[in-house]
Design a protein around this motif. Structure first.
Motif, PDB file in Angstrom:
ATOM      1  N   SER A   1      -0.716 -16.688 -29.567  1.00 39.86           N
ATOM      2  CA  SER A   1      -0.615 -17.183 -28.187  1.00 39.86           C
ATOM      3  C   SER A   1      -1.922 -16.879 -27.472  1.00 39.86           C
ATOM      4  O   SER A   1      -2.367 -15.730 -27.447  1.00 39.86           O
TER       5      SER A   1
ATOM      6  N   SER B   1      -1.228 -21.040 -22.160  1.00 40.95           N
ATOM      7  CA  SER B   1      -0.671 -20.257 -21.059  1.00 40.95           C
ATOM      8  C   SER B   1      -1.792 -19.963 -20.071  1.00 40.95           C
ATOM      9  O   SER B   1      -2.760 -19.270 -20.412  1.00 40.95           O
TER      10      SER B   1
ATOM     11  N   TRP C   1       3.059 -11.944 -34.610  1.00 43.20           N
ATOM     12  CA  TRP C   1       2.655 -12.514 -33.315  1.00 43.20           C
ATOM     13  C   TRP C   1       1.396 -11.819 -32.826  1.00 43.20           C
ATOM     14  O   TRP C   1       1.346 -10.583 -32.736  1.00 43.20           O
TER      15      TRP C   1
ATOM     16  N   VAL D   1      -1.230 -11.907 -29.560  1.00 40.06           N
ATOM     17  CA  VAL D   1      -1.413 -12.391 -28.189  1.00 40.06           C
ATOM     18  C   VAL D   1      -2.831 -12.052 -27.747  1.00 40.06           C
ATOM     19  O   VAL D   1      -3.185 -10.871 -27.580  1.00 40.06           O
TER      20      VAL D   1
ATOM     21  N   ARG E   1       1.321 -21.257 -29.838  1.00 39.75           N
ATOM     22  CA  ARG E   1       2.378 -21.561 -28.877  1.00 39.75           C
ATOM     23  C   ARG E   1       2.221 -20.704 -27.632  1.00 39.75           C
ATOM     24  O   ARG E   1       1.788 -19.551 -27.717  1.00 39.75           O
ATOM     25  N   PRO E   2       2.591 -21.223 -26.465  1.00 31.79           N
ATOM     26  CA  PRO E   2       2.603 -20.384 -25.254  1.00 31.79           C
ATOM     27  C   PRO E   2       3.650 -19.276 -25.383  1.00 31.79           C
ATOM     28  O   PRO E   2       4.666 -19.442 -26.080  1.00 31.79           O
ATOM     29  N   LEU E   3       3.425 -18.177 -24.706  1.00 32.40           N
ATOM     30  CA  LEU E   3       4.373 -17.060 -24.748  1.00 32.40           C
ATOM     31  C   LEU E   3       5.775 -17.484 -24.360  1.00 32.40           C
ATOM     32  O   LEU E   3       6.763 -17.035 -24.957  1.00 32.40           O
TER      33      LEU E   3
END
Length: 232
Positions: free
Chosen positions: A7, A33, A183, A185, A219-221
Motif C-alpha cells: 500500500s 491512498s 503487507w 505499507v 491496494r489502498p489501505l
C-alpha cells in the motif's frame, strides 16, 4: 495464501504531486491512498509553509475516480505534544470538515493516518473507538500481517527521507519479497521537489513497477481494513 500486498500512502496533499501521482497510478489501473490535512494552510511544519496544496474539489474528483482520500490531521499537529482533550478536539474538528467536504465520508469507516507517525496510547484507544483503524509506526518498519492488522486495527508503516528516498524504499520492497509478513505499507510525500523526502516521478514509477514485477498486489489501505458500504 493471502497475496503479498503493498500500500502506497501519499501524505500531506501537495497539489502538483497529487495530480502527477494520480495519473501515474491510473495509467496502471491502480488506486492510491492520499492522506490529507483538513486545514493545510494552518500547518506549522517547515515542509508545508508556502507550499501549494490540493483543494476539496480535486479531492472529491479523485474520490469519484476510486482513490482513497483519508484524514491526516487538522493541520499536521504533533499529537504527542498536545493534551488528550486538545488532541481529541482537533481530530473531531478534522472529521467534521471531512464530513462536510467529502461525500459519503464517515469517521467510523475512515483510517486515520497519524502525523509524524506517533501519538500516545490513550489517544490511539480513543481513535479506535471513533474510526475504523489507525496508521501509526509500530516498530516493524512497515512489514506486517494483514490478518493481524485487521484484528488490531493498527497499521504499521515506514517512511524515508529526507534524502535517497527511492533507494531506501526499493531496498524495503526487496526485503518484503522474502519477509514473513504479507503487507508492506510505504509512506511517501511529494514528488519532483515538493515536500519532505521528495523523490522524482520516474523513481516513483520504478517503485510501483517493481512491485508489479514481483507479483505484489497494490491496494489502498481501506480495501484491506474496511468492508465496502452497500452504496459503494
Amino acid at each position: 495464501m493471502t497475496q503479498k500486498t503493498v500500500s502506497f500512502c501519499f501524505d500531506d496533499g501537495f497539489l502538483s504531486s497529487t495530480e502527477k501521482t494520480a495519473r501515474l497510478f491510473e495509467t496502471r489501473g491502480l488506486r492510491a491512498s492520499f492522506c490529507i490535512m483538513a486545514a493545510p494552510d494552518q500547518s506549522a511544519d517547515t515542509a508545508h509553509i508556502g507550499a501549494r496544496f490540493a483543494e476539496w474539489p480535486l479531492w472529491r474528483d479523485l474520490h469519484r475516480r476510486g482513490h482513497d482520500i483519508a484524514p491526516h490531521g487538522w493541520a499536521h499537529e504533533r499529537l504527542d505534544t498536545l493534551t488528550h482533550d486538545a488532541a481529541c478536539a482537533s481530530i473531531e474538528r478534522m472529521f467534521a470538515r471531512f464530513a462536510a467536504e467529502l461525500p459519503g465520508f464517515a469517521a467510523e469507516r475512515a483510517i486515520f493516518h497519524t502525523p509524524y507517525l506517533s501519538m500516545p496510547p490513550p489517544l490511539v484507544d480513543w481513535l479506535l473507538a471513533r474510526s475504523a483503524a489507525v496508521r501509526i509506526a509500530q516498530g516493524s518498519a512497515g512489514i506486517t500481517s494483514q490478518a493481524i492488522a485487521q484484528g488490531s486495527r493498527q497499521i504499521d508503516c515506514i517512511t524515508f527521507g529526507p534524502d535517497k528516498v527511492a533507494a531506501q524504499a526499493d531496498a524495503r520492497i526487496e526485503d518484503f519479497r522474502d519477509a514473513d509478513g504479507d503487507w508492506l505499507v510505504l509512506v511517501l510525500h511529494g514528488v519532483d521537489g515538493e515536500g519532505w523526502g521528495s523523490l522524482a516521478l520516474p523513481e516513483l514509477a520504478g517503485l510501483v513497477d517493481r512491485c508489479c514485477d514481483l507479483g505484489f498486489g497494490i491496494r489502498p489501505l481501506i480495501d484491506i481494513l474496511v468492508e465496502p458500504s452497500p452504496s459503494e
